[in-house]
Enzyme design. Sequence first.
Site, PDB file in Angstrom:
ATOM      1  N   TYR A 150     -46.885  12.611 -29.082  1.00 53.83           N
ATOM      2  CA  TYR A 150     -46.935  13.992 -29.570  1.00 53.83           C
ATOM      3  C   TYR A 150     -48.260  14.339 -30.243  1.00 53.83           C
ATOM      4  O   TYR A 150     -48.482  15.485 -30.612  1.00 53.83           O
ATOM      5  CB  TYR A 150     -45.796  14.257 -30.559  1.00 53.83           C
ATOM      6  CG  TYR A 150     -44.497  14.537 -29.877  1.00 53.83           C
ATOM      7  CD1 TYR A 150     -43.864  13.534 -29.170  1.00 53.83           C
ATOM      8  CD2 TYR A 150     -43.910  15.792 -29.928  1.00 53.83           C
ATOM      9  CE1 TYR A 150     -42.667  13.769 -28.522  1.00 53.83           C
ATOM     10  CE2 TYR A 150     -42.715  16.035 -29.285  1.00 53.83           C
ATOM     11  CZ  TYR A 150     -42.101  15.029 -28.584  1.00 53.83           C
ATOM     12  OH  TYR A 150     -40.918  15.277 -27.956  1.00 53.83           O
ATOM     13  N   LYS A 219     -38.646   0.975 -27.701  1.00 52.82           N
ATOM     14  CA  LYS A 219     -38.804   0.510 -26.321  1.00 52.82           C
ATOM     15  C   LYS A 219     -39.875  -0.590 -26.356  1.00 52.82           C
ATOM     16  O   LYS A 219     -40.819  -0.609 -25.560  1.00 52.82           O
ATOM     17  CB  LYS A 219     -39.233   1.731 -25.480  1.00 52.82           C
ATOM     18  CG  LYS A 219     -39.150   1.560 -24.025  1.00 52.82           C
ATOM     19  CD  LYS A 219     -37.750   1.616 -23.464  1.00 52.82           C
ATOM     20  CE  LYS A 219     -37.800   1.259 -21.998  1.00 52.82           C
ATOM     21  NZ  LYS A 219     -36.635   0.573 -21.475  1.00 52.82           N
ATOM     22  N   ASP A 285     -33.058   2.717 -24.173  1.00 56.40           N
ATOM     23  CA  ASP A 285     -32.166   3.056 -23.044  1.00 56.40           C
ATOM     24  C   ASP A 285     -30.752   2.531 -23.304  1.00 56.40           C
ATOM     25  O   ASP A 285     -29.763   3.220 -23.052  1.00 56.40           O
ATOM     26  CB  ASP A 285     -32.710   2.545 -21.706  1.00 56.40           C
ATOM     27  CG  ASP A 285     -33.327   1.169 -21.795  1.00 56.40           C
ATOM     28  OD1 ASP A 285     -34.152   0.950 -22.693  1.00 56.40           O
ATOM     29  OD2 ASP A 285     -32.976   0.294 -20.994  1.00 56.40           O
ATOM     30  N   ASP A 309     -36.601  12.644 -29.916  1.00 55.46           N
ATOM     31  CA  ASP A 309     -36.382  13.924 -29.253  1.00 55.46           C
ATOM     32  C   ASP A 309     -35.187  13.808 -28.302  1.00 55.46           C
ATOM     33  O   ASP A 309     -34.246  14.613 -28.338  1.00 55.46           O
ATOM     34  CB  ASP A 309     -37.660  14.279 -28.481  1.00 55.46           C
ATOM     35  CG  ASP A 309     -37.727  15.744 -28.116  1.00 55.46           C
ATOM     36  OD1 ASP A 309     -36.850  16.497 -28.544  1.00 55.46           O
ATOM     37  OD2 ASP A 309     -38.660  16.129 -27.392  1.00 55.46           O
TER      38      ASP A 309
END
Length: 420
Positions: A150, A219, A285, A309
């Site tokens: 971002y 992740k 995930d 998000d």
Amino acid sequence: MEQKITMGQHGVLNVPMHPTVPFIIGDGIGPDIWRAAVRVFDEAVEKCYAGERQIVWKEVLAGEKAFQETGEWLPKETLDVFDTYLVGIKGPLTTPIGGGIRSLNVALRKALDLYVCQRPTKWYEGVPSPVKHPEYVDMVIFRENTEDIYAGIEFASGSEEAGQLQDFLKDELKVDYSFSNSTGLGIKLVSEEGSKRLVRAALEYAIMHKKPSVTIVHKGNIMKFTEGAFKQWGFDVAEKEFGEQTYTWGQWERTKNEKGQEAANAEQREAEASGKVIVKDIIADNFLQQILIAPRDYSVVATMNLNGDYISDALAAMVGGIGIAPGANINFKTGHAIFEATHGTAPRFAGTDSMNPSSVILSGVMMLDYMGWHEAADAITAALAKTIKEKLVTVDFYNLMEGATLLKTSAFADEIIERL
Ligand code: NAD
């Protein structure tokens, strides 16, 4: 004399009896939902404090209204006012198309360094949900708000800058990748300070509110030096700064290696029984799968910007959608905070007095809690829950509920006020 909220000692706000609080009315459906919400806030404060306390609202401009009146989307004066008064609230804002500011929300967060995006997700009885047990969802997301992809450092495919960056990567850093002219590039930024202050805020929240766990979602299996580092810095903060109040999976791992799994499990059970906050991690995930399968395993969630998000919207959908999802952007160091409805401006419905004001109302509840005005916050939450339970709802819920009564935005606020 105007009264201001200020930051006191040890990170505790000084809140006067009549604080001035700036607000942005918002674009699209913003005016409708704000007008409904502000009546609820004022009534609750009046009722709970018998007129002794009162919020003095101060409108500041941003978005379309600002552009029409001043020629600027986000006037400097608006930023100055939020800076001065510390705590404010906003409706949704149109993202200007083309040139200049990418997003007004991002600009506001950046200007005040609001590094935590805090989003509670909790189900209210009667709210339509796509899952069987929405009541199992009770999480508070702490999303890092200033870093990650971002940061907006991106270069379009075919641009001179993208070419230069590719050359630098190949020639100087010996990156083994066959770039082409059609490759765009973006940079992911994750710092130790940025990660630690976010996880610290999540841990402080969990300890203060006696939550069972903080889960670091990342992740790191793929992005070792950004997402993986975030996880490691998170565990470091927990162990070094909150060692007495937490038990981490890192500690479990060490005990397992030294004394075996049984001993590690026993240690964790003991920590849980003594009320320590369990600090664990999960790959992003898998987390999106687990919130559907085993939502009760998660309480406070600490994560980076992009993961946050996705997670926010997935969780919001489980408990009734964006019409009822509140949010806050906070800098716990300076005290600056802007509370906001998390949905957009829904321009098709502007001026129809039909949309759900719950998102902005619950954002106000978060603001009142942040100010320490818990009685007013609790009163609004209870009245809102009761109104929905009685199936008095706006169109978004009405369409998904059997036997409900359809209300306009303003009438829905009237019903909440009646139940305060
Ligand atoms: P949106 O959230 O405005 O609307 C999507 C749909 O969600 C609407 O059509 C409506 O059906 C539903 N919805 C939204 N708010 C609702 C409410 N309070 N009650 C009931 N239903 C509701 O998303 P969009 O259409 O993608 O974006 C429109 C504009 O808003 C864009 O300019 C976008 O950039 C901006 N935006 C602003 C914010 C913000 O200010 N925080 C956030 C997201 C999008």
